[in-house]
Design a protein around this motif. Sequence first.
Motif, short mmCIF file in Angstrom:
data_model
loop_
_atom_site.label_atom_id
_atom_site.label_comp_id
_atom_site.label_asym_id
_atom_site.label_seq_id
_atom_site.Cartn_x
_atom_site.Cartn_y
_atom_site.Cartn_z
N SER A 74 0.85 -1.21 0.00
CA SER A 74 0.00 0.00 0.00
C SER A 74 0.88 1.25 0.00
CB SER A 74 -0.95 0.01 1.20
OG SER A 74 -0.26 -0.13 2.40
N TYR A 75 2.03 1.18 0.68
CA TYR A 75 2.94 2.33 0.66
C TYR A 75 3.41 2.60 -0.78
CZ TYR A 75 6.81 5.47 1.63
OH TYR A 75 7.65 6.57 1.61
N ILE A 76 3.80 1.51 -1.47
CA ILE A 76 4.28 1.65 -2.86
C ILE A 76 3.15 2.13 -3.76
CG2 ILE A 76 5.10 0.38 -4.89
CD1 ILE A 76 6.52 -1.54 -2.92
N SER A 77 1.97 1.56 -3.55
CA SER A 77 0.82 1.87 -4.43
C SER A 77 0.44 3.36 -4.35
CB SER A 77 -0.36 0.99 -4.03
OG SER A 77 -1.55 1.68 -4.03
N GLY A 78 0.69 3.98 -3.19
CA GLY A 78 0.34 5.40 -3.05
C GLY A 78 1.51 6.33 -3.31
N HIS A 79 2.65 5.76 -3.76
CA HIS A 79 3.87 6.57 -3.96
C HIS A 79 4.14 6.65 -5.47
CE1 HIS A 79 8.06 7.84 -3.80
NE2 HIS A 79 7.98 7.97 -2.50
N TYR A 80 3.91 7.79 -6.08
CA TYR A 80 3.92 7.91 -7.55
C TYR A 80 5.22 7.41 -8.17
CZ TYR A 80 3.50 9.87 -12.20
OH TYR A 80 3.44 10.01 -13.56
N GLU A 81 6.35 7.87 -7.67
CA GLU A 81 7.64 7.47 -8.27
C GLU A 81 7.88 5.97 -8.10
OE1 GLU A 81 7.47 11.63 -7.75
OE2 GLU A 81 7.35 10.08 -6.20
N LEU A 82 7.67 5.47 -6.85
CA LEU A 82 7.94 4.04 -6.59
C LEU A 82 7.01 3.15 -7.43
CD1 LEU A 82 8.46 3.52 -2.73
CD2 LEU A 82 10.00 2.87 -4.60
N ALA A 83 5.73 3.51 -7.47
CA ALA A 83 4.75 2.68 -8.22
C ALA A 83 5.15 2.63 -9.69
CB ALA A 83 3.36 3.27 -8.05
N ASN A 84 5.55 3.78 -10.24
CA ASN A 84 5.93 3.79 -11.66
C ASN A 84 7.22 3.03 -11.90
OD1 ASN A 84 3.94 5.31 -13.30
ND2 ASN A 84 4.25 6.79 -11.65
N TYR A 85 8.18 3.17 -10.96
CA TYR A 85 9.47 2.47 -11.12
C TYR A 85 9.25 0.96 -11.11
CZ TYR A 85 13.90 0.37 -9.70
OH TYR A 85 15.02 -0.44 -9.62
N LEU A 86 8.29 0.51 -10.27
CA LEU A 86 8.03 -0.94 -10.14
C LEU A 86 6.89 -1.39 -11.05
CD1 LEU A 86 8.35 -1.15 -6.24
CD2 LEU A 86 9.93 -2.17 -7.92
N HIS A 87 6.42 -0.47 -11.90
CA HIS A 87 5.31 -0.78 -12.82
C HIS A 87 4.08 -1.32 -12.10
CE1 HIS A 87 8.14 -0.13 -16.05
NE2 HIS A 87 8.95 -1.05 -15.54
N LEU A 88 3.82 -0.77 -10.90
CA LEU A 88 2.61 -1.15 -10.16
C LEU A 88 1.54 -0.09 -10.40
CD1 LEU A 88 3.81 -2.42 -6.64
CD2 LEU A 88 3.03 -3.76 -8.60
N PRO A 89 0.26 -0.45 -10.34
CA PRO A 89 -0.79 0.57 -10.49
C PRO A 89 -0.64 1.63 -9.40
CG PRO A 89 -1.73 -1.64 -10.56
CD PRO A 89 -0.30 -1.79 -10.14
N TYR A 90 -0.59 2.92 -9.82
CA TYR A 90 -0.50 4.01 -8.84
C TYR A 90 -1.93 4.37 -8.43
CZ TYR A 90 -0.15 8.80 -7.11
OH TYR A 90 -0.26 9.94 -6.35
N VAL A 91 -2.20 4.27 -7.12
CA VAL A 91 -3.54 4.62 -6.61
C VAL A 91 -3.35 5.80 -5.66
CG1 VAL A 91 -5.62 3.81 -5.43
CG2 VAL A 91 -4.24 2.19 -6.77
N LYS A 92 -3.60 7.00 -6.15
CA LYS A 92 -3.35 8.23 -5.38
C LYS A 92 -4.01 8.14 -4.00
CE LYS A 92 -3.63 13.30 -5.92
NZ LYS A 92 -4.26 13.51 -4.57
N ASP A 93 -3.23 8.53 -2.95
CA ASP A 93 -3.71 8.58 -1.56
C ASP A 93 -3.92 7.20 -0.93
OD1 ASP A 93 -5.82 11.40 -2.38
OD2 ASP A 93 -3.71 11.34 -1.69
N SER A 94 -3.58 6.12 -1.63
CA SER A 94 -3.76 4.78 -1.00
C SER A 94 -2.65 4.48 0.00
CB SER A 94 -3.78 3.70 -2.09
OG SER A 94 -2.53 3.67 -2.77
N GLY A 95 -1.59 5.27 -0.02
CA GLY A 95 -0.50 5.04 0.94
C GLY A 95 -0.94 5.18 2.38
N GLU A 96 -2.02 5.97 2.59
CA GLU A 96 -2.52 6.17 3.96
C GLU A 96 -3.00 4.84 4.57
OE1 GLU A 96 -2.25 9.14 5.30
OE2 GLU A 96 -3.13 8.60 7.23
N LEU A 97 -3.33 3.89 3.71
CA LEU A 97 -3.79 2.56 4.20
C LEU A 97 -2.68 1.88 4.99
CD1 LEU A 97 -5.73 1.19 1.09
CD2 LEU A 97 -6.71 1.97 3.28
N SER A 98 -1.42 2.21 4.70
CA SER A 98 -0.34 1.53 5.43
C SER A 98 -0.34 1.93 6.90
CB SER A 98 1.02 1.85 4.79
OG SER A 98 1.25 3.23 4.79
N VAL A 99 -0.89 3.12 7.22
CA VAL A 99 -0.99 3.51 8.64
C VAL A 99 -2.05 2.65 9.32
CG1 VAL A 99 -1.41 5.42 10.25
CG2 VAL A 99 -0.32 5.86 8.03
N PHE A 100 -3.20 2.46 8.64
CA PHE A 100 -4.24 1.56 9.18
C PHE A 100 -3.67 0.16 9.36
CE2 PHE A 100 -8.27 -0.47 9.86
CZ PHE A 100 -8.16 -1.70 9.22
#
Length: 354
Positions: free
Chosen positions: A209-235
């Motif tokens: 979830s951290y990667i998915s909400g991180h634009y640069e990391l998601a693109n570098y790893l070719h993962l779907p970028y889901v804006k603001d989903s990184g907050e799920l890692s706190v939950f």
Amino acid sequence: MIYYILYEILDINVFKYITFRGFLALLTSFIIVYLVAPKIINFLTKLQNKEGGYRRKYTPDTHEAKKNTPTMGGVIILISVLITSLIWCNINNVYVITVLFTFLTFGFIGIIDDYLKIKYKTGLSSKSKFFMQVSTAIVSASILIINNFDTAVYFPVFKDLSFDLGVFFILWAVFIIVGTSNAVNLTDGLDGLAIGISSIVVATFVVLSYISGHYELANYLHLPYVKDSGELSVFLMALLGAGLGFLWFNSYPAQVFMGDAGSLSIGASIATVALITKQEFTLAIVGAIFVWETLSVILQVAYFKATGGKRLFLRAPIHHHYELKGIPETKIVIRKWIITILLAIIALALIKIR
Ligand code: 57M
């Protein structure tokens, strides 16, 4: 809440960082569980003794000694994760709202089922329980769709392969959420088994979830970028802290079982995070023990019907089969944890080879 006050109002920059709040969330929820569990276990023990508890037939003899262990311990996890999320999460985040709604509603369904089992020796009917689960999952999926969520399904390894489900995303979401919730429920049959595996799965999705909400990391790893989903890692860090705290009391010999209150809520929330981060197939990989436990029941019942009463396994779910073969409970549990850790490493490695 504290996030809002400290960052939005007092502008204390460090509280902006998901990682910083994530570690605080893990510590907070672990400490809450460690402090409240003894009191709640005491209350549940008195409730169970007063009402006589719930016993399933054909339970392996090794479980006879557990008949006085209180259940519904999942309320400890629900309370801890709710308080911790309200403190450290950005509760204006639509994904946090969706996951918290799913987590708490499935937890409430579980509490009702556990209480009816304790008080009346029989829980909710399968139909009413299934109806409540499906209804909740439909609401969760609808919240996402209303907020312009990408309804495409993505696949591991094949980075350019995706398939837009459109409104059928709701059916997909119901299948993933209700399926995972009940798979965790079936797996919860040995001390520490469900909470240990769930915690490893949760830890994996903290990273995803951290990667998915991180634009640069998601693109570098070719993962779907889901804006603001990184907050799920706190939950998820709150859920991980609560899970480790609960394992403190649920490890063999268990002082408390999580009950449906725990298994349904944990399963449903993990599934909802997997849907939001577009990692449903990764969930199937790292949660393969949950899949296999469920498959063993399906195969057992099908074989039983096809052969007029013969069993494929000594007992299903498969953890009972190993028990009846004489393997000690703790060995079964720790071996399944080891398998899940290896699967988590494989699931994360698969990201790199997209
Ligand atoms: C969830 N519940 C545990 C505890 C936990 C169709 C059939 C496969 C259904 C399945 C079933 O009823 N599953 C329900 C599994 C139960 O745990 C309680 O349930 C909560 C989770 N929902 O929190 O409150 C027992 O598991 C043991 N336990 C521990 N440590 C833990 O940390 O030791 C649980 C948590 C507890 C305790 O003994 O009482 C469970 O196993 O029922 N049915 C079964 O799982 C049964 N399988 C079965 O009947 N198989 C048949 C057919 C139907 C497939 C077959 O193989 O022929 C097994 N479970 C029991 N007895 N208790 C085997 C028989």
